[in-house]
Write a protein that holds these residues in place. Sequence first.
Motif: not given
Lengths: 492, 387
Positions: A1-2, A13-15, A17-20, A67, A72-73, A83, A85-86
């Motif tokens: 995801m870009s 919030k930008p990506l 902030e959610f990336l591990p 990540p 990784y995905a 990670d 978040s999961h």
Amino acid sequence: MSASSDLRHSPFKPLAEFLPQIGSYSLLPFRFIKLDDSRYILTNFVGEYIVTDRENLARFVNKDLAPDSELYAQLKSRHFLTDSSHSAAFHLLATKYRTKQQHLSEFTGLHMFVPTLRCNNSCWYCQVSRKNSTAEGCDMTQAVAERGIEFMFNSPSTVLKLEFQGGEPLLRFDIVKYIVEKTRELCRTNGRAVNIVICSNLSLLSDEILDFCELHDLSFSTSLDGPRELHNVNRPSREFDSYERTCAGIVRIRERLGVERVSALMTTTRHSLSQPTEIVDEYLRQGLASIFLRPINPYGFASSPGIVTSYSTAEWLEFYKRALDYIIQLNVKGIRIREEYAALLLRRMLSPYGTGFVDLQSPAGIGISAVVFNHDGNVYPSDESRMLAEMGDQRFCIGNLLSDSYRGMMLSDTLIDSISQTMTECVPCCVDCGFQPYCGADPIRHYRLQGDIVGYKPTSEFCQRHLGLFRHIISILEEQSTASEVLMNWLQ
Amino acid sequence: MILSDKTTRRWNATPFVVRVSTDLLRPEPLRTSEALLVRSECRAYPPGFRAYFGTATASSELPHTVDTPVIPLPESLFYLGDGDIVVVRPTTGDLRVLYRRTARHNSFLLTQACNSFCLMCAQPPTKHAADDCADLVGEAIPLMDINTPEVTFTGGEPTLLGRKLVELIRRMKNFLPHTSLHILSNGRLIKFLTFAQDIAEICHPDLVLGIPLYSDVSHEHDFIVQANGAFDEAVKGILNLARCGLRVEIRLVITRLNYKSLQRFARFVARNLPFSCNVVFMGLEPVGFAKSNLATLWIDPADYGEYLAAAVWILESHRIPVSIYNHQLCTIRPELWRFARQSISDWKNIFIGACEGCAARHQCCGFFASSVDTHSRAIKSVAQPCS
């Protein structure tokens, strides 16, 4: 995801902030094995897989994967890593594991009856050591049949499968008839579904038999080894033209009962090896939409000196690949024909559900997926253990219908001890094998060929064959071409 | 079609729900929950209705009172007919059409509040969580036609209503036992197993919960819905629903952020959620947040055809039902036409100039009225309808 810079001036919030965090992932249990010179296949215990190269495998294990990378995905999506978040990963893994193993709770589905060991064919590779059609003392009595039916209805399985094996079952159609009528009657009061199949060379098919099969919804499974000459060399008869009879039978069943009520499988002999396309073409000639390409089993007459060793696993794999390749090409052209061995392996690899195939599951399906009632009342946990018994080795006999109880047989040490040695999750070699989630143990075969239920995998023919098959099928799937689309179609 | 407008009259009373009737001879016992719609001038209005809608200029022959208000109907709502249900808010003069008896499909917004903040939300949540939408729907349910084919509960996030949602589902089952009920929820609060159990206990005969997953990996989904932990909560919710024997539909809106991973997503669903009764791939509706984030989100369907086809194919080979919503037929590959549904509500759906003479128009979902300016470059009139 870009990542998206456009979101800067918004309440969003930008990506990032959610990336591990980099390197913060944990590895989940997995195995790996070489697919070919450059690639590895990674599998986990619920049967998901990923193909990648050595460099990425090392990067993944060393927790160096970025990540936001696609690998990784993929690894996260298929539960090779998790990670912070999961946490739901464990819920999903548990659900997937239960789903894969659900067939275990169904317990024994397949019940095979041997109404007679006599046969009017004289296949030189006969794995059950059949008797001549005039032989005495090898037919099932009504008392044995009755106890067999009782045994079958003791199984908790919601869908029962009843199969008539032989010998040639139609030599004792009266017994077949008795068992079918009794079973159908019990189904009505019992509320259970039973699928019934007769394994026959079809030479004795008559209108009376077909009428009966229509009334009771029976199907046929037959052997067709290839074109006339090959078939008759493999499966001769002193009484008739074996090829002629089988093909005539297929035609009659298709006309009378419907195309889906007859299926065929082939046994590979040394003579078959050079004729992969001719064999497949013969199936097309007979209008069959599926073929099961099987190697020979080392039992009965087929274990006579010189026969098993008449071709190597590598030669069989070569034959199989050529046949499969031809079948795939046919499908690309729009001709529908399915290879059942590949279809089975594909279901093991790609479907979330388990398969109740005796030799390809852990623990092995002996007794708990299938059981055989021999003509004399002896009970075996698989057809192969019956074949072994006909060779004089009663090692796997779990009792006799006339003298032993259901509980006594299903809880016998013979059965429990054997099953407990078939958990590939903890069998030497299998435990580390990347194909473990797709494979099985085949304890009878290993006992027969290597004198040990567990067996020694580095020289195991079963092991070599399946490693070859898995590698071949995954290679096709990974190419993502029309060939892989054909294979995916067989999942349905 | 306009679904809400204002009347010129204001008076002091609490909001109420009425069913429309045009029958001057309506049996008296039914009148108490109905509004009589009078299309022409009338000598004497029959008494006993909850309210009166007047379409004629002189609609004030009957004295207006709080108990029997006479409400001048704005012209935009003249289409109202027998059996339709309207919410009247006397203090503001708001009239909102809640239910149309002749519509194939009715959708009820149960709350405006939401616990997510999706980048492409078509109906951005409001800050004040308390509203009376759910109560008014509850009042309206017994007034609906028992042959209503399909109802959708939407929001905001319906599960924020808690017990109230469970009671509404029960009400649907009791008053409209033949109506399919679709609930659109982000599933996050259903991470509590008891919530799923409470819904399951109702034994609604035809209930589907539509839950969105915008990616197969948590951080991508969480980013799109702008809430950490949302993916895990939704997944747990889905598993809980399945465990209770409830039917789950998975929904994904295709955007620039996730179109490349559709295949991975499909494989994830096939392996992890094979019990899904439907997987829906939806086109973006460029309103609300989706409009403000259009540059981040918009991807021309013509550019993701290959990805969508691959994803649909994976699900189909695993025998999981698939639907494609909000895609004009000319923007997707012909082999996907059989999955496309006419998903845009008839009051939102339009066609544009390029659709003139198109043979597949009667099978096509058309456009959101909002997407006239934002549509695929692949739009064209096609010569052959779907077979």
